[in-house]
Motif scaffolding. Sequence first.
Motif, PDB file in Angstrom:
ATOM      1  N   MET A   1      60.626  -2.291  30.857  1.00  0.00           N
ATOM      2  CA  MET A   1      62.048  -2.345  30.510  1.00  0.00           C
ATOM      3  C   MET A   1      62.760  -1.159  31.143  1.00  0.00           C
ATOM      4  O   MET A   1      62.254  -0.051  31.155  1.00  0.00           O
ATOM      5  CB  MET A   1      62.214  -2.336  28.993  1.00  0.00           C
ATOM      6  CG  MET A   1      63.655  -2.576  28.530  1.00  0.00           C
ATOM      7  SD  MET A   1      63.798  -2.582  26.726  1.00  0.00           S
ATOM      8  CE  MET A   1      62.888  -4.066  26.322  1.00  0.00           C
ATOM      9  N   GLU A   2      63.952  -1.403  31.658  1.00  0.00           N
ATOM     10  CA  GLU A   2      64.687  -0.356  32.323  1.00  0.00           C
ATOM     11  C   GLU A   2      65.146   0.702  31.324  1.00  0.00           C
ATOM     12  O   GLU A   2      65.228   0.474  30.120  1.00  0.00           O
ATOM     13  CB  GLU A   2      65.885  -0.961  33.046  1.00  0.00           C
ATOM     14  CG  GLU A   2      65.488  -1.974  34.122  1.00  0.00           C
ATOM     15  CD  GLU A   2      66.698  -2.567  34.784  1.00  0.00           C
ATOM     16  OE1 GLU A   2      67.831  -2.229  34.367  1.00  0.00           O
ATOM     17  OE2 GLU A   2      66.527  -3.366  35.716  1.00  0.00           O
ATOM     18  N   SER A   3      65.464   1.889  31.870  1.00  0.00           N
ATOM     19  CA  SER A   3      65.914   2.983  31.008  1.00  0.00           C
ATOM     20  C   SER A   3      67.229   2.653  30.320  1.00  0.00           C
ATOM     21  O   SER A   3      67.467   3.055  29.175  1.00  0.00           O
ATOM     22  CB  SER A   3      66.049   4.259  31.840  1.00  0.00           C
ATOM     23  OG  SER A   3      66.977   4.065  32.900  1.00  0.00           O
ATOM     24  N   LYS A   4      68.101   1.908  31.009  1.00  0.00           N
ATOM     25  CA  LYS A   4      69.369   1.514  30.388  1.00  0.00           C
ATOM     26  C   LYS A   4      69.137   0.622  29.192  1.00  0.00           C
ATOM     27  O   LYS A   4      69.787   0.771  28.148  1.00  0.00           O
ATOM     28  CB  LYS A   4      70.243   0.815  31.422  1.00  0.00           C
ATOM     29  CG  LYS A   4      71.599   0.389  30.889  1.00  0.00           C
ATOM     30  CD  LYS A   4      72.424  -0.300  31.968  1.00  0.00           C
ATOM     31  CE  LYS A   4      73.782  -0.745  31.414  1.00  0.00           C
ATOM     32  NZ  LYS A   4      74.578  -1.447  32.460  1.00  0.00           N
ATOM     33  N   ALA A   5      68.212  -0.321  29.299  1.00  0.00           N
ATOM     34  CA  ALA A   5      67.914  -1.212  28.185  1.00  0.00           C
ATOM     35  C   ALA A   5      67.282  -0.445  27.028  1.00  0.00           C
ATOM     36  O   ALA A   5      67.590  -0.693  25.859  1.00  0.00           O
ATOM     37  CB  ALA A   5      66.993  -2.335  28.648  1.00  0.00           C
ATOM     38  N   VAL A   6      66.396   0.506  27.344  1.00  0.00           N
ATOM     39  CA  VAL A   6      65.771   1.305  26.291  1.00  0.00           C
ATOM     40  C   VAL A   6      66.814   2.138  25.553  1.00  0.00           C
ATOM     41  O   VAL A   6      66.803   2.242  24.317  1.00  0.00           O
ATOM     42  CB  VAL A   6      64.673   2.201  26.896  1.00  0.00           C
ATOM     43  CG1 VAL A   6      64.130   3.158  25.850  1.00  0.00           C
ATOM     44  CG2 VAL A   6      63.550   1.355  27.469  1.00  0.00           C
ATOM     45  N   GLY A   7      67.733   2.743  26.297  1.00  0.00           N
ATOM     46  CA  GLY A   7      68.790   3.527  25.651  1.00  0.00           C
ATOM     47  C   GLY A   7      69.688   2.678  24.788  1.00  0.00           C
ATOM     48  O   GLY A   7      70.074   3.080  23.672  1.00  0.00           O
ATOM     49  N   PHE A   8      70.042   1.485  25.272  1.00  0.00           N
ATOM     50  CA  PHE A   8      70.889   0.581  24.477  1.00  0.00           C
ATOM     51  C   PHE A   8      70.195   0.202  23.180  1.00  0.00           C
ATOM     52  O   PHE A   8      70.798   0.277  22.094  1.00  0.00           O
ATOM     53  CB  PHE A   8      71.210  -0.667  25.304  1.00  0.00           C
ATOM     54  CG  PHE A   8      71.901  -1.748  24.530  1.00  0.00           C
ATOM     55  CD1 PHE A   8      73.273  -1.721  24.354  1.00  0.00           C
ATOM     56  CD2 PHE A   8      71.174  -2.793  23.978  1.00  0.00           C
ATOM     57  CE1 PHE A   8      73.910  -2.726  23.634  1.00  0.00           C
ATOM     58  CE2 PHE A   8      71.804  -3.797  23.265  1.00  0.00           C
ATOM     59  CZ  PHE A   8      73.177  -3.759  23.092  1.00  0.00           C
ATOM     60  N   CYS A   9      68.942  -0.225  23.268  1.00  0.00           N
ATOM     61  CA  CYS A   9      68.218  -0.633  22.068  1.00  0.00           C
ATOM     62  C   CYS A   9      68.041   0.526  21.095  1.00  0.00           C
ATOM     63  O   CYS A   9      68.125   0.347  19.872  1.00  0.00           O
ATOM     64  CB  CYS A   9      66.863  -1.211  22.464  1.00  0.00           C
ATOM     65  SG  CYS A   9      66.951  -2.722  23.459  1.00  0.00           S
ATOM     66  N   ALA A  10      67.811   1.733  21.619  1.00  0.00           N
ATOM     67  CA  ALA A  10      67.616   2.892  20.744  1.00  0.00           C
ATOM     68  C   ALA A  10      68.900   3.236  19.985  1.00  0.00           C
ATOM     69  O   ALA A  10      68.868   3.495  18.772  1.00  0.00           O
ATOM     70  CB  ALA A  10      67.149   4.089  21.566  1.00  0.00           C
ATOM     71  N   VAL A  11      70.035   3.225  20.680  1.00  0.00           N
ATOM     72  CA  VAL A  11      71.304   3.562  20.021  1.00  0.00           C
ATOM     73  C   VAL A  11      71.654   2.522  18.960  1.00  0.00           C
ATOM     74  O   VAL A  11      72.054   2.855  17.826  1.00  0.00           O
ATOM     75  CB  VAL A  11      72.425   3.683  21.074  1.00  0.00           C
ATOM     76  CG1 VAL A  11      73.785   3.848  20.392  1.00  0.00           C
ATOM     77  CG2 VAL A  11      72.162   4.868  21.997  1.00  0.00           C
ATOM     78  N   VAL A  12      71.499   1.246  19.290  1.00  0.00           N
ATOM     79  CA  VAL A  12      71.818   0.190  18.322  1.00  0.00           C
ATOM     80  C   VAL A  12      70.885   0.268  17.116  1.00  0.00           C
ATOM     81  O   VAL A  12      71.311   0.087  15.968  1.00  0.00           O
ATOM     82  CB  VAL A  12      71.727  -1.188  19.005  1.00  0.00           C
ATOM     83  CG1 VAL A  12      71.904  -2.307  17.987  1.00  0.00           C
ATOM     84  CG2 VAL A  12      72.792  -1.317  20.083  1.00  0.00           C
ATOM     85  N   ALA A  13      69.608   0.545  17.361  1.00  0.00           N
ATOM     86  CA  ALA A  13      68.662   0.654  16.249  1.00  0.00           C
ATOM     87  C   ALA A  13      69.014   1.814  15.325  1.00  0.00           C
ATOM     88  O   ALA A  13      68.970   1.681  14.098  1.00  0.00           O
ATOM     89  CB  ALA A  13      67.243   0.808  16.795  1.00  0.00           C
ATOM     90  N   VAL A  14      69.380   2.965  15.890  1.00  0.00           N
ATOM     91  CA  VAL A  14      69.735   4.132  15.068  1.00  0.00           C
ATOM     92  C   VAL A  14      70.982   3.852  14.234  1.00  0.00           C
ATOM     93  O   VAL A  14      71.033   4.156  13.028  1.00  0.00           O
ATOM     94  CB  VAL A  14      69.919   5.368  15.961  1.00  0.00           C
ATOM     95  CG1 VAL A  14      70.518   6.522  15.165  1.00  0.00           C
ATOM     96  CG2 VAL A  14      68.596   5.796  16.577  1.00  0.00           C
ATOM     97  N   LEU A  15      71.997   3.262  14.866  1.00  0.00           N
ATOM     98  CA  LEU A  15      73.228   2.944  14.130  1.00  0.00           C
ATOM     99  C   LEU A  15      72.961   1.937  13.022  1.00  0.00           C
ATOM    100  O   LEU A  15      73.485   2.055  11.906  1.00  0.00           O
ATOM    101  CB  LEU A  15      74.286   2.411  15.090  1.00  0.00           C
ATOM    102  CG  LEU A  15      74.840   3.404  16.115  1.00  0.00           C
ATOM    103  CD1 LEU A  15      75.792   2.707  17.082  1.00  0.00           C
ATOM    104  CD2 LEU A  15      75.547   4.558  15.424  1.00  0.00           C
ATOM    105  N   GLY A  16      72.139   0.920  13.308  1.00  0.00           N
ATOM    106  CA  GLY A  16      71.828  -0.064  12.279  1.00  0.00           C
ATOM    107  C   GLY A  16      71.041   0.526  11.130  1.00  0.00           C
ATOM    108  O   GLY A  16      71.270   0.181   9.960  1.00  0.00           O
ATOM    109  N   ILE A  17      70.099   1.442  11.436  1.00  0.00           N
ATOM    110  CA  ILE A  17      69.309   2.075  10.375  1.00  0.00           C
ATOM    111  C   ILE A  17      70.197   2.964   9.498  1.00  0.00           C
ATOM    112  O   ILE A  17      70.043   2.999   8.270  1.00  0.00           O
ATOM    113  CB  ILE A  17      68.157   2.870  10.996  1.00  0.00           C
ATOM    114  CG1 ILE A  17      67.134   1.911  11.623  1.00  0.00           C
ATOM    115  CG2 ILE A  17      67.483   3.758   9.955  1.00  0.00           C
ATOM    116  CD1 ILE A  17      66.045   2.610  12.399  1.00  0.00           C
ATOM    117  N   ILE A  18      71.132   3.680  10.108  1.00  0.00           N
ATOM    118  CA  ILE A  18      72.033   4.528   9.316  1.00  0.00           C
ATOM    119  C   ILE A  18      72.879   3.677   8.372  1.00  0.00           C
ATOM    120  O   ILE A  18      73.060   4.008   7.182  1.00  0.00           O
ATOM    121  CB  ILE A  18      72.923   5.367  10.244  1.00  0.00           C
ATOM    122  CG1 ILE A  18      72.076   6.390  11.015  1.00  0.00           C
ATOM    123  CG2 ILE A  18      74.020   6.085   9.452  1.00  0.00           C
ATOM    124  CD1 ILE A  18      72.861   7.175  12.046  1.00  0.00           C
ATOM    125  N   SER A  19      73.413   2.561   8.900  1.00  0.00           N
ATOM    126  CA  SER A  19      74.226   1.681   8.059  1.00  0.00           C
ATOM    127  C   SER A  19      73.408   1.100   6.919  1.00  0.00           C
ATOM    128  O   SER A  19      73.862   1.064   5.761  1.00  0.00           O
ATOM    129  CB  SER A  19      74.821   0.560   8.910  1.00  0.00           C
ATOM    130  OG  SER A  19      75.584  -0.322   8.116  1.00  0.00           O
TER     131      SER A  19
END
Length: 211
Positions: A1-19
């Motif tokens: 998986m590209e670095s852009k995809a990894v960064g996108f998934c990581a940011v969305v996962a962190v935001l979802g976990i916080i919510s």
Amino acid sequence: MESKAVGFCAVVAVLGIISAAAGFGGELTRVKADDVSVSGGSCVYPSSPALALGIIAAVFAIITQIYISVTFGSCRCCRNDPNSTPISKLLSVLSWVATVIAVLLLLTAAGLNNKEGGQVDSYGYFTCYVVKPGIFAAGAVLALLSAVFGIAAYVTVAPPTPQTTTNAAVALPVGANVDPEKSPVPMYPQQYPPQQYPPQQTPQQYTPQYA
């Protein structure tokens, strides 16, 4: 998986976990019926961080969906995009629906948690308003599912097909006077017409004349 995809998934996962964490925190700290007391015909509510946690959970759910839409273009999957698939379109719609329902549940639970007042039921008992159990938790689960659906929609989108242009091959005759590596234009040997020479004249025989 590209670095852009990894960064996108990581940011969305962190935001979802916080919510989701804020939503579950609101469920644990909500005002329960046993915590409310009646004094002088009015309900006395204890202080609770459930209101702030519910608002935080709703705000992060909205931020998560905005990040998905801006970075990935989630609404793009609803149109006839050449790279989108039926699965990515369905997951994108589910992400939006989960976000809307989660925000409504979290804000409603946060508002009802601090709603003061009461009413007399049919049996003559004075009851106070409290948030029903499970509303904060349901909003937290939907906020987490919204992030999961957004990540899944991004992963299931087909990668763009690279467009390559090919030059047509030119066949060059290989001969004695042609170098295909140095001369891009074929050179043919020049042909000259046969040279015509005048016919040879034979000397006339001299016949002596006698007087």
